[in-house]
Design a protein around this motif. Sequence first.
Motif, PDB file in Angstrom:
ATOM      1  N   PHE A 251     -10.259 -14.463  39.176  1.00  0.00           N
ATOM      2  CA  PHE A 251     -11.319 -13.711  39.865  1.00  0.00           C
ATOM      3  C   PHE A 251     -11.434 -14.166  41.319  1.00  0.00           C
ATOM      4  O   PHE A 251     -11.458 -13.344  42.245  1.00  0.00           O
ATOM      5  N   VAL A 252     -11.501 -15.483  41.534  1.00  0.00           N
ATOM      6  CA  VAL A 252     -11.595 -16.013  42.899  1.00  0.00           C
ATOM      7  C   VAL A 252     -10.346 -15.656  43.697  1.00  0.00           C
ATOM      8  O   VAL A 252     -10.422 -15.234  44.861  1.00  0.00           O
ATOM      9  N   ASP A 253      -9.177 -15.822  43.067  1.00  0.00           N
ATOM     10  CA  ASP A 253      -7.927 -15.541  43.750  1.00  0.00           C
ATOM     11  C   ASP A 253      -7.795 -14.046  44.070  1.00  0.00           C
ATOM     12  O   ASP A 253      -7.271 -13.672  45.113  1.00  0.00           O
ATOM     13  N   GLY A 254      -8.300 -13.184  43.165  1.00  0.00           N
ATOM     14  CA  GLY A 254      -8.236 -11.746  43.422  1.00  0.00           C
ATOM     15  C   GLY A 254      -9.056 -11.345  44.636  1.00  0.00           C
ATOM     16  O   GLY A 254      -8.606 -10.548  45.467  1.00  0.00           O
ATOM     17  N   VAL A 255     -10.256 -11.904  44.760  1.00  0.00           N
ATOM     18  CA  VAL A 255     -11.079 -11.597  45.934  1.00  0.00           C
ATOM     19  C   VAL A 255     -10.418 -12.136  47.191  1.00  0.00           C
ATOM     20  O   VAL A 255     -10.426 -11.480  48.247  1.00  0.00           O
ATOM     21  N   ALA A 256      -9.806 -13.331  47.101  1.00  0.00           N
ATOM     22  CA  ALA A 256      -9.123 -13.887  48.268  1.00  0.00           C
ATOM     23  C   ALA A 256      -7.955 -13.004  48.691  1.00  0.00           C
ATOM     24  O   ALA A 256      -7.752 -12.739  49.884  1.00  0.00           O
ATOM     25  N   ARG A 257      -7.173 -12.530  47.724  1.00  0.00           N
ATOM     26  CA  ARG A 257      -6.060 -11.641  48.058  1.00  0.00           C
ATOM     27  C   ARG A 257      -6.547 -10.316  48.636  1.00  0.00           C
ATOM     28  O   ARG A 257      -5.931  -9.745  49.536  1.00  0.00           O
ATOM     29  N   LEU A 258      -7.672  -9.826  48.115  1.00  0.00           N
ATOM     30  CA  LEU A 258      -8.237  -8.584  48.649  1.00  0.00           C
ATOM     31  C   LEU A 258      -8.644  -8.754  50.109  1.00  0.00           C
ATOM     32  O   LEU A 258      -8.393  -7.873  50.947  1.00  0.00           O
ATOM     33  N   LEU A 259      -9.267  -9.882  50.434  1.00  0.00           N
ATOM     34  CA  LEU A 259      -9.666 -10.120  51.818  1.00  0.00           C
ATOM     35  C   LEU A 259      -8.445 -10.221  52.728  1.00  0.00           C
ATOM     36  O   LEU A 259      -8.453  -9.697  53.852  1.00  0.00           O
ATOM     37  N   ALA A 330     -14.630 -24.171  43.128  1.00  0.00           N
ATOM     38  CA  ALA A 330     -15.894 -24.075  42.398  1.00  0.00           C
ATOM     39  C   ALA A 330     -16.966 -23.420  43.258  1.00  0.00           C
ATOM     40  O   ALA A 330     -17.733 -22.575  42.781  1.00  0.00           O
ATOM     41  N   GLN A 331     -17.044 -23.799  44.530  1.00  0.00           N
ATOM     42  CA  GLN A 331     -18.047 -23.204  45.415  1.00  0.00           C
ATOM     43  C   GLN A 331     -17.770 -21.723  45.634  1.00  0.00           C
ATOM     44  O   GLN A 331     -18.694 -20.909  45.670  1.00  0.00           O
ATOM     45  N   ARG A 332     -16.497 -21.377  45.791  1.00  0.00           N
ATOM     46  CA  ARG A 332     -16.155 -19.962  45.961  1.00  0.00           C
ATOM     47  C   ARG A 332     -16.518 -19.163  44.708  1.00  0.00           C
ATOM     48  O   ARG A 332     -17.052 -18.056  44.793  1.00  0.00           O
ATOM     49  N   TYR A 333     -16.258 -19.747  43.556  1.00  0.00           N
ATOM     50  CA  TYR A 333     -16.558 -19.056  42.301  1.00  0.00           C
ATOM     51  C   TYR A 333     -18.062 -18.840  42.140  1.00  0.00           C
ATOM     52  O   TYR A 333     -18.507 -17.744  41.759  1.00  0.00           O
ATOM     53  N   VAL A 334     -18.854 -19.860  42.409  1.00  0.00           N
ATOM     54  CA  VAL A 334     -20.302 -19.752  42.238  1.00  0.00           C
ATOM     55  C   VAL A 334     -20.864 -18.667  43.154  1.00  0.00           C
ATOM     56  O   VAL A 334     -21.710 -17.862  42.739  1.00  0.00           O
ATOM     57  N   GLN A 335     -20.399 -18.617  44.396  1.00  0.00           N
ATOM     58  CA  GLN A 335     -20.906 -17.598  45.315  1.00  0.00           C
ATOM     59  C   GLN A 335     -20.584 -16.193  44.822  1.00  0.00           C
ATOM     60  O   GLN A 335     -21.419 -15.279  44.900  1.00  0.00           O
ATOM     61  N   GLU A 491       3.934 -13.183  48.120  1.00  0.00           N
ATOM     62  CA  GLU A 491       4.697 -12.357  47.169  1.00  0.00           C
ATOM     63  C   GLU A 491       3.968 -12.149  45.866  1.00  0.00           C
ATOM     64  O   GLU A 491       4.149 -11.150  45.201  1.00  0.00           O
ATOM     65  N   GLY A 492       3.147 -13.077  45.453  1.00  0.00           N
ATOM     66  CA  GLY A 492       2.427 -12.924  44.197  1.00  0.00           C
ATOM     67  C   GLY A 492       1.584 -14.145  43.910  1.00  0.00           C
ATOM     68  O   GLY A 492       1.868 -15.250  44.377  1.00  0.00           O
ATOM     69  N   ARG A 493       0.502 -13.893  43.151  1.00  0.00           N
ATOM     70  CA  ARG A 493      -0.377 -14.987  42.754  1.00  0.00           C
ATOM     71  C   ARG A 493      -0.730 -14.827  41.289  1.00  0.00           C
ATOM     72  O   ARG A 493      -1.123 -13.753  40.848  1.00  0.00           O
ATOM     73  N   ASP A 494      -0.569 -15.893  40.549  1.00  0.00           N
ATOM     74  CA  ASP A 494      -0.989 -15.947  39.146  1.00  0.00           C
ATOM     75  C   ASP A 494      -1.368 -17.389  38.877  1.00  0.00           C
ATOM     76  O   ASP A 494      -2.266 -17.913  39.537  1.00  0.00           O
ATOM     77  N   THR A 495      -0.745 -18.020  37.915  1.00  0.00           N
ATOM     78  CA  THR A 495      -0.981 -19.456  37.750  1.00  0.00           C
ATOM     79  C   THR A 495      -0.382 -20.229  38.920  1.00  0.00           C
ATOM     80  O   THR A 495      -0.792 -21.355  39.200  1.00  0.00           O
TER      81      THR A 495
END
Length: 775
Positions: A251-259, A330-335, A491-495
């Motif tokens: 979830f955090v990584d998806g928002v970061a990639r979207l930005l 953790a801080q990014r997730y909480v926000q 190129e891609g983000r997952d684990t």
Amino acid sequence: MAAGSHSLSRLAAVLDSPGAVESALQRLDAGCHEVLRALCTLGDGCTREVIAQVLGDDPELDRALRVLEERVLIRPDPQGAIRLAAPLRLAPTAGLGRPVAKLLHPHVKNTVQGIAETLGLAPSRRKADAILLIEEFMHDPAKVSAEFAAAPRPAVELAMEVARDDSVFRPSFGSPLPRSPEVRWLLNRGFLISPNQYTSSGPFEMPREIGLALRESADQPVLRPEPRMPPTTLVDSIEIDKAASLAAIGFVDGVARLLEHCVANPLAQLQNGGVGLRVLKQVAKALRTDQHEVRLWLETAAAAELLSIDGARCFVPSNRADTWQQATPAQRYVQLVRAWWKQPAAAMFSKVMDKPDPALLPRQNVFDRLFRIDLLAELRRWEIGSALSEPNLIGERLTWKRPVSYCCADCLVDPIQVNWAEAEAVGAIAHGALSALGRCVDDEEALLSTATQLLPRAQETVLLQADLTAVVAGTPSGQLAATLNLMADPEGRDTASIWRFSPESVRRAMDQGHTAEDLLDKLTAIAHASLPQPLEYLIKDVGRRFGQLQVRNVRCCVLGEEALLLELSRNRSLRELSLHTLAPTVLASSKPVKETLAALRKAGYAPVQQKTDGSVAVERTVVDRPPLVMEQSPYWIAPEPLEAGFRELAERLLAQPDKAPSGGALPGNPWIQILPPSSLDEMTDPFDDLVPFLAERTALTAPELELLAEALEAGTDVEIDYRDQNGRSTSRVITPDDVDKGYLYAFCHLRNDDREFRLDRIRSVSPVTRRRGRR
């Protein structure tokens, strides 16, 4: 003592206020509502023994009475009588509506007479007589039952449902619309009544007489105990939290990639301000996900104020996005999760819609937020690790706990699907059970502590490989991601997150002012080990070729002999051209060709313009003359008078009054003819005095009058609230065509036909949000 007495009396007044009672009723379960309904039916001052005779002597009765007393909705007196809160004795807040006479009082005579006529009652001239006839009809359960016997089945089912609940029908998610046939059937007979003459969208109240008649015809009320828990399985809490942490990282990584995507590809807005389905699918394809998840990321990022709108009205990262990127996972997730928790509507509503609306549209409906709170609160009551294989099985328990908010379990199928999917996407639910993150989602401090324990720390180093890729195992820190984004393409983000270096990506970094040595130093600082040779060669090779060609902005060039061009470059009168040498025989000018030619000629030179093929462009002067218009005089124009006659004509005109008789010549003037009245009418703007005309025949406000007049003149659509001859109010979108005397002629989009509307029956005029197609 006086202060304490004052405080107690004030507290009692607050607890007895309609707002406090309504708030308490919203949180009651079905068992408490059933007991409270019986209390209101039996009347203020009844005893527990009397209630037990109606509902049965059951432990559930004592539990409900205890809850009602804790909520200060009832107060037992020393004699054992149960006293209702003041609003429950007067208002329809606990099961039965107000008497029909009181409900019809605010309505006009035509509405009341229309109800009486529909019920087959004798006509009456006075509103009070019609209300009395309606009241007598509804007091007779046999007549009410006979009327319902001929009713459509959906209308009967809706009436029974309203009578069983709180006698108020509130159109909501999953319920019939106010214009549906079953609702209209009940409204036309007064079995549902709006609070006033001008409300047509609800809520609607059922008269007390109808509620009692329907309850007498139905089964006797029984106390419904809390439904049993649906079948669950126990799952190891460690496995639940592990899956939840993976979802949270995604979830955090998806928002970061979207930005990051919005930096290079700002999201264009529609005219209504949202992001269209086509753009959502493009973003989903670029981020390798589906549009539902992109909607969740977009809505959450906007709620967390990580998105902004640029000058081109496109969505781009806000000034808070950089600060968010630099925070810990953790801080990014909480926000993000706190922003998701407070969202009024679910972002993944597109999962249950064939044609979903655009994303990021303002939605004020708070149903999903309340449902989200109830859903997680119910799961929180279960044993840790209790997993639900079929989420829809929880609908019956939620309906029992909040009967005011949720109609039935079937109506909750779509909300459960949407909100359950969102909770899984943010890590609040995993493997069908509530995770440790979901248990503290409403407590920001506890959520941060739990997220710090479950979410891994951000990675500060990267594995650089000989195939020109960079691999980060886990979540990269904001600084690490920014460094890699500078000189490589994700190129891609997952684990794991992967970037790839290329000549174009390295050159892009150098375009921003970085040298090859700068880039090598940055990579050395973040690398696990020494730099791979192919990557080092790539950066040095791009750095060696970088800047071999320079591009300069030139508006035009001046060609000539070297000595003459040297003279031009030193001529102070030509400073405005900013001439600079490109070659011994070529000067560059910062001005366009025409301005450069004019400046050179003003300085005393004789330049010529050259075409792209090298030939001289011949300048020809073009004289701009208006076209010749041949006009033939109409046959009725008199011959031009002699010059001597003009003085006499002027004296006669000045001697005439301002207004001449219509349809004839001015007296004594043989030269000027007056057009007939029909021609004058055609030449006059029919909308000059339209606003005063409408103001005399309607009760509309000044802005509404101007809006209607503009619609008449431009032929645009407006929405009106109209009261028909029976006193019923309807809302219609119309295209006005003409107005005459007391009528407005317009095309009605509701009836798909031309109609006429009496001006005095138009209650309001408002603009429409979108253009309606006209046949």
